[in-house]
Design a protein around this motif. Structure first.
Motif, PDB file in Angstrom:
ATOM      1  N   ALA A  11       0.824  -1.218   0.000  1.00 40.18           N
ATOM      2  CA  ALA A  11       0.000   0.000   0.000  1.00 40.18           C
ATOM      3  C   ALA A  11       0.852   1.261   0.000  1.00 40.18           C
ATOM      4  N   TRP A  12       1.897   1.316   0.831  1.00 40.93           N
ATOM      5  CA  TRP A  12       2.648   2.562   0.918  1.00 40.93           C
ATOM      6  C   TRP A  12       3.464   2.809  -0.357  1.00 40.93           C
ATOM      7  N   ARG A  13       3.973   1.724  -0.979  1.00 41.84           N
ATOM      8  CA  ARG A  13       4.692   1.900  -2.233  1.00 41.84           C
ATOM      9  C   ARG A  13       3.760   2.335  -3.346  1.00 41.84           C
ATOM     10  N   ASN A 123       7.878  -9.182 -12.387  1.00 36.53           N
ATOM     11  CA  ASN A 123       8.481  -7.948 -11.885  1.00 36.53           C
ATOM     12  C   ASN A 123       7.658  -6.730 -12.268  1.00 36.53           C
ATOM     13  N   SER A 124       7.008  -6.782 -13.423  1.00 34.68           N
ATOM     14  CA  SER A 124       6.249  -5.632 -13.915  1.00 34.68           C
ATOM     15  C   SER A 124       4.853  -5.542 -13.332  1.00 34.68           C
ATOM     16  N   THR A 300       8.897   2.424  -5.400  1.00 38.27           N
ATOM     17  CA  THR A 300       7.568   2.246  -5.991  1.00 38.27           C
ATOM     18  C   THR A 300       7.587   1.009  -6.880  1.00 38.27           C
ATOM     19  N   PRO A 301       6.422   0.436  -7.202  1.00 43.49           N
ATOM     20  CA  PRO A 301       6.371  -0.725  -8.098  1.00 43.49           C
ATOM     21  C   PRO A 301       6.989  -0.412  -9.451  1.00 43.49           C
ATOM     22  N   SER A 302       8.018  -1.188  -9.829  1.00 49.50           N
ATOM     23  CA  SER A 302       8.716  -1.025 -11.110  1.00 49.50           C
ATOM     24  C   SER A 302       9.324   0.363 -11.289  1.00 49.50           C
ATOM     25  N   GLY A 303       9.510   1.110 -10.195  1.00 47.12           N
ATOM     26  CA  GLY A 303      10.097   2.450 -10.290  1.00 47.12           C
ATOM     27  C   GLY A 303       9.170   3.478 -10.904  1.00 47.12           C
TER      28      GLY A 303
END
Length: 371
Positions: A11-13, A123-124, A300-303
């Protein structure tokens, strides 16, 4: 409690990702909306409008102008960028195969490619800490029964060496771009961050490959074996040391690292050609690995969001002066190419999942009873 912790990590990411994206889109839409409104209302003062009116205009005209900018992208350049992104993935496959061979783990290139594509998919599209790297570790451990620990370590070593090579490439290419990168405070901070990441990564590799505390502290290994899963920890340390014992390993990896970084820069450069931007390849050779390295941090997810803000900041710097809207699109279109290969990885996963499951059952042998 475990599920609450996992949900919180995701959630925080995700919240940070959405906040960064909202910030950069709002800034760009605001500028695009202001330009459109000024063209439609010559002589009128934009700042005389209320904040709400400016906000409404920004989101009325901003998305349309951004889409019009995207349509300027040349199809051949877009196709070239997708091919170059695929090349970076394949070069990563070759790199991992070389890492596996240090431990005598021989896997066919086609099989490593399958695993890497599936990992790229996870990963994505998977959030949180469990992603493609853990999936790679699972598959390679399952297929190398006699060296499971060593196989898992190769995934981590491949990841950290890939990041380190990119950081070193960025540091080298920062030298001819010092005037550009030290012009303002933001860029100077990014330079220092890259230098700190490079030093930290180098220190970790030196300690992992060539020995650390356990060599200098008497009885450290004996104490280590008493810890929970101590034998596995000790075996992991020995797996790291194997790379340090191979005197030619880093030299053999150097060409593949260099080629991979050059292809990554060319991937981004092809997008600038597509938009008709006159950007210096020399400047991009520093900016692209810098942004990619920082985006690799688990923020964050995948930057996503981090990467877009960094590209807008760096490409809008004096001396480059890329419009913010085009800088944002360069980042998003480049990420879209990566997502396309992720979808291919998803197809590979769905195609092979059942077949690989049957192979695993067959390897366990026939059941001894029908109860």
């Amino acid at each position: 409690m475990t599920w609450v912790r996992k949900i919180w990590k995701v959630a925080w990411r995700l919240a940070v990702c959405l906040l960064l994206l909202a910030w950069i889109f709002q800034a760009i839409f605001y500028n695009e909306g202001r330009l459109e409104w000024s063209e439609l209302n010559p002589g009128k003062d934009w700042h005389a409008l209320t904040r709400k009116e400016r906000f409404d205009i920004a989101w009325l005209y901003g998305p349309t102008r951004l889409w019009e900018t995207f349509k300027l992208m040349k199809a051949w350049a877009l196709a070239l960028s997708v091919v170059l992104m695929g090349m970076t993935i394949f070069l990563g496959v070759v790199r991992w195969q070389m890492v596996l061979r240090v431990h005598g783990l021989q896997m066919p290139l086609w099989r490593i490619t399958q695993i890497s594509l599936v990992a790229h998919f996870f990963n994505s599209f998977l959030l949180g800490s469990v992603g493609g790297d853990l999936l790679k570790a699972y598959y390679v451990a399952r297929e190398t029964h006699h060296k499971k620990t060593e196989a898992v370590i190769t995934v981590f070593v491949d990841r950290i060496l890939g990041l380190f090579s990119m950081l070193v490439f960025a540091c080298v290419m920062m030298i001819p771009n010092l005037d550009l990168l030290t012009y303002n405070y933001r860029l100077r901070m990014l330079v220092w961050l890259i230098l700190a990441m490079t030093a930290g990564c180098a220190m970790f590799l030196v300690v992992s490959f060539w020995g650390g505390v356990s060599k200098s502290v008497p009885g450290a290994r004996k104490w280590l074996r008493k810890l929970p899963k101590g034998e596995m920890i000790e075996r992991s340390l020995e797996a790291f040391r194997e790379f340090g014992k191979d005197k030619t390993f880093l030299f053999r990896m150097l060409p593949i690292w260099t080629i991979c970084n050059i292809v990554l820069v060319l991937h981004f450069l092809s997008l600038t050609w597509g938009f008709g931007l006159d950007l210096s390849p020399l400047a991009l050779s520093a900016i692209v690995p810098m942004v990619t390295s920082i985006s690799a941090l688990p923020i964050t997810p995948s930057g996503l969001g981090v990467r877009e803000n960094l590209y807008v900041w760096m490409l809008a710097a004096p001396g480059i002066d890329t419009p913010a809207a085009q800088a944002l699109l360069l980042s998003l279109v480049g990420y879209a190419g990566s997502l396309l290969w992720s979808l291919i990885g998803g197809v590979v996963y769905l195609t092979l999942r059942d077949r690989e499951h049957l192979k695993e059952i067959a390897a366990e042998g026939p059941p001894t009873s029908f109860n």
